[in-house]
Write an enzyme that holds these catalytic residues in place. Sequence first.
Site, PDB file in Angstrom:
ATOM      1  N   LYS A   1       6.638 -13.927 -13.824  1.00 35.29           N
ATOM      2  CA  LYS A   1       5.339 -14.058 -13.153  1.00 35.29           C
ATOM      3  C   LYS A   1       5.253 -13.161 -11.912  1.00 35.29           C
ATOM      4  O   LYS A   1       4.175 -12.673 -11.558  1.00 35.29           O
ATOM      5  CB  LYS A   1       5.068 -15.521 -12.799  1.00 35.29           C
ATOM      6  CG  LYS A   1       4.891 -16.429 -14.028  1.00 35.29           C
ATOM      7  CD  LYS A   1       3.711 -15.989 -14.894  1.00 35.29           C
ATOM      8  CE  LYS A   1       3.373 -17.007 -15.968  1.00 35.29           C
ATOM      9  NZ  LYS A   1       2.233 -16.585 -16.816  1.00 35.29           N
TER      10      LYS A   1
ATOM     11  N   VAL B   1       1.825 -11.947 -28.644  1.00 36.28           N
ATOM     12  CA  VAL B   1       1.683 -10.948 -27.575  1.00 36.28           C
ATOM     13  C   VAL B   1       2.904 -10.041 -27.422  1.00 36.28           C
ATOM     14  O   VAL B   1       2.830  -9.035 -26.718  1.00 36.28           O
ATOM     15  CB  VAL B   1       1.355 -11.601 -26.201  1.00 36.28           C
ATOM     16  CG1 VAL B   1      -0.014 -12.256 -26.226  1.00 36.28           C
ATOM     17  CG2 VAL B   1       2.452 -12.577 -25.761  1.00 36.28           C
TER      18      VAL B   1
ATOM     19  N   TYR C   1      11.138 -17.658 -15.447  1.00 37.32           N
ATOM     20  CA  TYR C   1       9.688 -17.789 -15.252  1.00 37.32           C
ATOM     21  C   TYR C   1       9.245 -17.089 -13.965  1.00 37.32           C
ATOM     22  O   TYR C   1       8.274 -16.337 -13.949  1.00 37.32           O
ATOM     23  CB  TYR C   1       9.327 -19.272 -15.236  1.00 37.32           C
ATOM     24  CG  TYR C   1       7.836 -19.564 -15.316  1.00 37.32           C
ATOM     25  CD1 TYR C   1       7.154 -19.466 -16.523  1.00 37.32           C
ATOM     26  CD2 TYR C   1       7.116 -19.948 -14.187  1.00 37.32           C
ATOM     27  CE1 TYR C   1       5.790 -19.751 -16.597  1.00 37.32           C
ATOM     28  CE2 TYR C   1       5.756 -20.237 -14.255  1.00 37.32           C
ATOM     29  CZ  TYR C   1       5.097 -20.134 -15.466  1.00 37.32           C
ATOM     30  OH  TYR C   1       3.749 -20.410 -15.539  1.00 37.32           O
TER      31      TYR C   1
ATOM     32  N   THR D   1      -2.503 -29.129 -18.752  1.00 34.30           N
ATOM     33  CA  THR D   1      -2.618 -28.504 -20.076  1.00 34.30           C
ATOM     34  C   THR D   1      -1.413 -28.954 -20.908  1.00 34.30           C
ATOM     35  O   THR D   1      -0.492 -29.592 -20.382  1.00 34.30           O
ATOM     36  CB  THR D   1      -2.573 -26.956 -19.969  1.00 34.30           C
ATOM     37  OG1 THR D   1      -1.254 -26.578 -19.554  1.00 34.30           O
ATOM     38  CG2 THR D   1      -3.595 -26.418 -18.994  1.00 34.30           C
TER      39      THR D   1
ATOM     40  N   THR E   1       2.011 -28.523 -19.188  1.00 34.26           N
ATOM     41  CA  THR E   1       2.511 -29.511 -18.227  1.00 34.26           C
ATOM     42  C   THR E   1       2.642 -30.896 -18.862  1.00 34.26           C
ATOM     43  O   THR E   1       3.383 -31.732 -18.353  1.00 34.26           O
ATOM     44  CB  THR E   1       1.599 -29.580 -16.981  1.00 34.26           C
ATOM     45  OG1 THR E   1       0.230 -29.589 -17.397  1.00 34.26           O
ATOM     46  CG2 THR E   1       1.830 -28.398 -16.078  1.00 34.26           C
TER      47      THR E   1
ATOM     48  N   ARG F   1      -5.622 -23.110 -26.849  1.00 31.44           N
ATOM     49  CA  ARG F   1      -5.621 -24.412 -26.159  1.00 31.44           C
ATOM     50  C   ARG F   1      -5.488 -24.164 -24.647  1.00 31.44           C
ATOM     51  O   ARG F   1      -5.394 -23.003 -24.207  1.00 31.44           O
ATOM     52  CB  ARG F   1      -4.457 -25.258 -26.664  1.00 31.44           C
ATOM     53  CG  ARG F   1      -3.110 -24.702 -26.246  1.00 31.44           C
ATOM     54  CD  ARG F   1      -1.938 -25.505 -26.774  1.00 31.44           C
ATOM     55  NE  ARG F   1      -0.730 -25.135 -26.040  1.00 31.44           N
ATOM     56  CZ  ARG F   1       0.502 -25.483 -26.394  1.00 31.44           C
ATOM     57  NH1 ARG F   1       0.684 -26.205 -27.492  1.00 31.44           N
ATOM     58  NH2 ARG F   1       1.530 -25.129 -25.659  1.00 31.44           N
TER      59      ARG F   1
END
Length: 250
Positions: free
Chosen positions: A161, A66, A157, A192, A195, A16
């Site tokens: 990142k 993952v 986060y 998406t 959010t 998605r």
Amino acid sequence: MNRLKGKVALISGGARGQGAAEARLFVGEGAKVVVGDVLDDQAKALADEINKAAGTRVIAAIHLDVTRANDWRGAVETCEREFGGLDILVNNAGIARGGGVEDTTEEDWDAVININQKGVWLGMKAAIPAMRRRGGGSIVNISSIYGLIGSAGMAAYHSSKGAVRLLTKSAAVQYALEKIRVNSIHPGVILTPMTDVVPAGGLQPVIDMAPMKRAAQPEEVGWAVLFLASDEASFITGAELAVDGGYTAV
Ligand SMILES: NC(=O)c1ccc[n+]([C@@H]2O[C@H](COP(=O)([O-])OP(=O)(O)OC[C@H]3O[C@@H](n4cnc5c(N)ncnc54)[C@H](O)[C@@H]3O)[C@@H](O)[C@H]2O)c1
């Protein structure tokens, strides 16, 4: 139409959102695609829909967590068995959890770091031998504007990142002579399911901080990923590309 003709791409988190948009764009440009996700039904539905529209098998969906090296091995094997090799890896899977330094739980910290950071490393580790067998490849790691700048409320986060940004550069240096290019993309606010779950009004202050003062559609990141994945970006490695409406330019 043929910007990725003859290429095989593996997209993590492709069921998605941005990953799904990239799968559609890649197939449209002639690639064969394997999407891997923990959302098995959604990944399969996406693949069925794209294959039906194409009238031939251009995309496969597989289970890929993952954080699991074994799943990555299976994903790379699927690319080679079904489509003959692996040329492109998009490390797109990711999760976001809120919380500053003191109020982030250990559970959230571990989940975010495992998926967003360790998952990218495991993906490259599994994909690079297959790319070497093809004589080269392109890896696009999806970081974030939050991998370039700080904010008050997302400690794990930001850590994950930011790590993706530098892991990208170190891999780019290591594999340059093997013709494996490695670059990172840093999206701003993209519309998406990630959010969608932000409470009403929560995104607007962030959107307003970008000069363009809007959020983007997933395809607007997808086109940038496609460019870096393609041979058009043949001299680009170790680069970081912000796709953020100017957010990090301010
Ligand atoms: N949406 C944004 O505003 C935004 C901004 C900057 C960066 N990003 C990054 O873009 C990437 C794509 O996110 P998106 O916006 O499409 O969100 P999304 O939530 O729609 O997509 C993320 C996908 O990753 C998958 N995923 C989660 N954990 C996984 C795991 N362990 N193994 C495999 N797949 C897993 C999810 O099932 C989902 O399909 C993420 O890395 C995200 O951090 C998003």
